[in-house]
Design a protein around this motif. Structure first.
Motif, mmCIF file in Angstrom:
data_model
loop_
_atom_site.group_PDB
_atom_site.id
_atom_site.type_symbol
_atom_site.label_atom_id
_atom_site.label_comp_id
_atom_site.label_asym_id
_atom_site.label_seq_id
_atom_site.Cartn_x
_atom_site.Cartn_y
_atom_site.Cartn_z
ATOM 1 N N ASP A 21 9.191 6.020 -4.837
ATOM 2 C CA ASP A 21 10.122 7.105 -4.538
ATOM 3 C C ASP A 21 11.575 6.648 -4.475
ATOM 4 O O ASP A 21 11.887 5.479 -4.696
ATOM 5 N N SER A 51 0.868 -1.167 0.000
ATOM 6 C CA SER A 51 0.000 0.000 0.000
ATOM 7 C C SER A 51 0.909 1.222 0.000
ATOM 8 O O SER A 51 2.132 1.112 0.146
ATOM 9 N N VAL A 52 0.323 2.393 -0.108
ATOM 10 C CA VAL A 52 1.091 3.632 -0.074
ATOM 11 C C VAL A 52 1.892 3.699 1.226
ATOM 12 O O VAL A 52 1.382 3.411 2.305
ATOM 13 N N SER A 95 6.692 15.833 -7.238
ATOM 14 C CA SER A 95 6.586 15.713 -5.772
ATOM 15 C C SER A 95 7.596 14.712 -5.241
ATOM 16 O O SER A 95 8.218 14.945 -4.200
ATOM 17 N N TRP A 150 7.960 5.975 -12.245
ATOM 18 C CA TRP A 150 6.534 5.939 -12.580
ATOM 19 C C TRP A 150 6.346 4.675 -13.405
ATOM 20 O O TRP A 150 6.951 4.505 -14.457
ATOM 21 N N PHE A 196 4.931 5.607 -3.248
ATOM 22 C CA PHE A 196 4.566 7.009 -3.037
ATOM 23 C C PHE A 196 3.074 7.213 -3.258
ATOM 24 O O PHE A 196 2.405 7.867 -2.483
ATOM 25 N N SER A 197 2.562 6.628 -4.338
ATOM 26 C CA SER A 197 1.118 6.667 -4.583
ATOM 27 C C SER A 197 0.736 5.594 -5.591
ATOM 28 O O SER A 197 1.572 5.090 -6.341
ATOM 29 N N ILE A 198 -0.542 5.251 -5.553
ATOM 30 C CA ILE A 198 -1.128 4.276 -6.469
ATOM 31 C C ILE A 198 -2.463 4.848 -6.921
ATOM 32 O O ILE A 198 -3.256 5.291 -6.087
ATOM 33 N N THR A 199 -2.714 4.836 -8.223
ATOM 34 C CA THR A 199 -4.039 5.194 -8.710
ATOM 35 C C THR A 199 -4.562 4.050 -9.559
ATOM 36 O O THR A 199 -3.796 3.393 -10.259
ATOM 37 N N GLU A 245 2.929 14.288 -9.686
ATOM 38 C CA GLU A 245 3.370 13.209 -8.794
ATOM 39 C C GLU A 245 4.881 12.996 -8.907
ATOM 40 O O GLU A 245 5.571 12.840 -7.899
#
Length: 186
Positions: free
Chosen positions: A131, A5-6, A155, A44, A137-140, A152
């Motif tokens: 990162d 997870s994040v 950041s 990414w 760092f994030s998941i969409t 993103e």
């Protein structure tokens, strides 16, 4: 099984796992996340399925993002393609955009990377941002526009610690990376 997870750090086992590069220019034919675990790179990873037309339609925008970051060696952009050959082959997918970009990796018959993530929808596309510490760092789980993806990435870059050198000639580590150190001076 879903594991990340994040905020989670990718395990050493998963960092070392190799994936086939099926399109794009990358020295060896295998790639692993450990190739980019240098403390100053961000990733990414756009995950697509060869059968999902919206993923296929987003290729030109993805190429624009790759071209935008091409001169920044800290940014790694990969596309993980699942279900290759249903209907598009890796080469067909890659040739739908600008030649040799992005680097496309084969996520395997069991959608290995996709399966690592705690996803609510378990759908495509998935955008995974990793990162400089190899943390999620994030998941969409939806398409993102170019501005959102670039934001993103920026950041993540902004969170990389500065590697400036000490500029005080009195310090014991003058002209070396890091904050000035005076322990051996006084």
């Amino acid at each position: 099984f879903a594991q990340y997870s994040v905020g989670d750090t990718i395990s050493e086992e998963h960092l070392e796992m190799s994936f086939d590069v099926c399109y794009g220019e990358y020295g060896p034919n295998l790639i692993s996340f450990s190739d980019f675990n240098t403390g100053d790179k961000v990733i990414w990873l756009n995950m697509s399925a060869s059968w999902w037309i919206p993923c296929y339609a987003s290729i030109p925008e993805g190429d624009e993002i790759v071209e935008h970051w091409a001169s920044d060696e800290r940014v790694v952009i990969l596309n993980s393609l699942d279900d290759i050959g249903q209907p598009y082959s890796c080469t067909m997918w890659g040739n739908a955009g600008t030649a040799d970009i992005p680097i496309i990796i084969d996520d395997g018959n069991t959608n290995i990377i996709h399966g690592w993530l705690n996803l609510e929808l378990d759908a495509y596309p998935v955008n995974l941002f990793i990162d400089h510490e190899m943390k999620i760092f994030s998941i969409t789980e939806a398409e993102m526009n170019e501005t959102a993806i670039n934001t993103e990435i920026q950041s993540m870059l902004d969170n990389i610690p500065s590697q400036t050198a000490c500029e005080d000639p009195i310090a014991s580590n003058y002209n070396q990376t890091g904050e000035c150190d005076y322990t051996d001076v006084f």
